[in-house]
Design an enzyme around this catalytic site. Sequence first.
Site, mmCIF file in Angstrom:
data_model
loop_
_atom_site.group_PDB
_atom_site.id
_atom_site.type_symbol
_atom_site.label_atom_id
_atom_site.label_comp_id
_atom_site.label_asym_id
_atom_site.label_seq_id
_atom_site.Cartn_x
_atom_site.Cartn_y
_atom_site.Cartn_z
ATOM 1 N N CYS A 18 -0.484 4.426 2.448
ATOM 2 C CA CYS A 18 -0.767 4.268 3.880
ATOM 3 C C CYS A 18 -0.539 2.820 4.270
ATOM 4 O O CYS A 18 0.562 2.309 4.139
ATOM 5 C CB CYS A 18 -2.150 4.786 4.253
ATOM 6 S SG CYS A 18 -3.506 4.195 3.217
ATOM 7 N N SER A 19 -1.573 2.114 4.726
ATOM 8 C CA SER A 19 -1.357 0.721 5.134
ATOM 9 C C SER A 19 -2.615 -0.112 4.951
ATOM 10 O O SER A 19 -2.984 -0.896 5.825
ATOM 11 C CB SER A 19 -0.901 0.667 6.601
ATOM 12 O OG SER A 19 -1.847 1.317 7.450
ATOM 13 N N CYS A 20 -3.304 0.073 3.823
ATOM 14 C CA CYS A 20 -4.507 -0.720 3.543
ATOM 15 C C CYS A 20 -4.142 -2.203 3.543
ATOM 16 O O CYS A 20 -3.178 -2.609 2.881
ATOM 17 C CB CYS A 20 -5.098 -0.317 2.199
ATOM 18 S SG CYS A 20 -5.648 1.410 2.166
ATOM 19 N N CYS A 26 0.891 -1.161 0.000
ATOM 20 C CA CYS A 26 0.000 0.000 0.000
ATOM 21 C C CYS A 26 0.922 1.201 0.000
ATOM 22 O O CYS A 26 1.568 1.496 1.014
ATOM 23 C CB CYS A 26 -0.914 0.009 1.226
ATOM 24 S SG CYS A 26 -2.007 1.450 1.259
#
Length: 221
Positions: A121-123, A118
Site C-alpha cells: 500500500c503506502s505506509c 511499501c
Amino acid sequence: MSSDHNHGAGHDAGHSHEHEGSALDATELRVRALESLLTEKGLVDPAALDEIVDIYENRIGPRNGARIVARAWTDPAYLGRLRADASAAIAEFGFTGRQGEDMVALENTPEIHNMVVCTLCSCYPWPVLGLPPVWYKSAPYRSRAVIEPRAVLAEFGVALPDDTEIRVWDSTAELRYLVLPMRPAGTEGWSEDALAAIVTRDSMIGTGLVTLPETAREAGR
C-alpha cells in the site's frame, strides 16, 4: 552488486496491509470524490489545492525529518539515541502521532545504501516526512524497488558504486523507516539549520543523496 529485501516487524503471513490491491485507499477515494464535487460547484480551486498538497508533501513535512538528520550529523549522543530507539529520539522534537508511532532509523554508509518502499500500500512516516509522494504509492515503484532497486535509483539520478550493498526495507502499518543519508563532504562547521536546509525528502526515503548546493560548491573552489 547485492540487494536485500527486508520486511518490517509484523510483516508475515498473519499481517495484511490495509486496502491491499488498491492504489487508492477508501479515504483517498472519498477525498477524490469530494474534491471533484467541490470543484464542479466552483467552491474550490484545484490549483490552490495542489499548492497546499505541495506545501505539506515537499516543504513543511520533510523539514521535520531534515531537522532530525541534521541533529544526528552534529550530535553523536543524539545519533546514539536514534540508533537505539528511533521513536523516542524523534519524539524529543515533538514529532509523534499517527503513522509514526514505531520508527526505525536506517543509516547510510559508503558500504550500505538503504531504500524504503511499501510493497502492498503506502505506509509512510507522516510526522517526519509529511504526505507520501505520488510515485511512492505507485504500483511500479512498489514492485520494482524490490526487484531492481539499482535501476530504480538510477531513474532518480542516484548512481552508486557497484560494490555498495542496497538494502530495501518494506514499511508496514506497524513499522516505518527514516533513512539517515550520508553527510556530504564540505559541510564541516555548518550549523544544524544550514545542514537541514540541504536534506531532501527523497534522501530520507533512500531515493536521493544529499549534495552541496551549487553556490556552496562554487564558494569552495
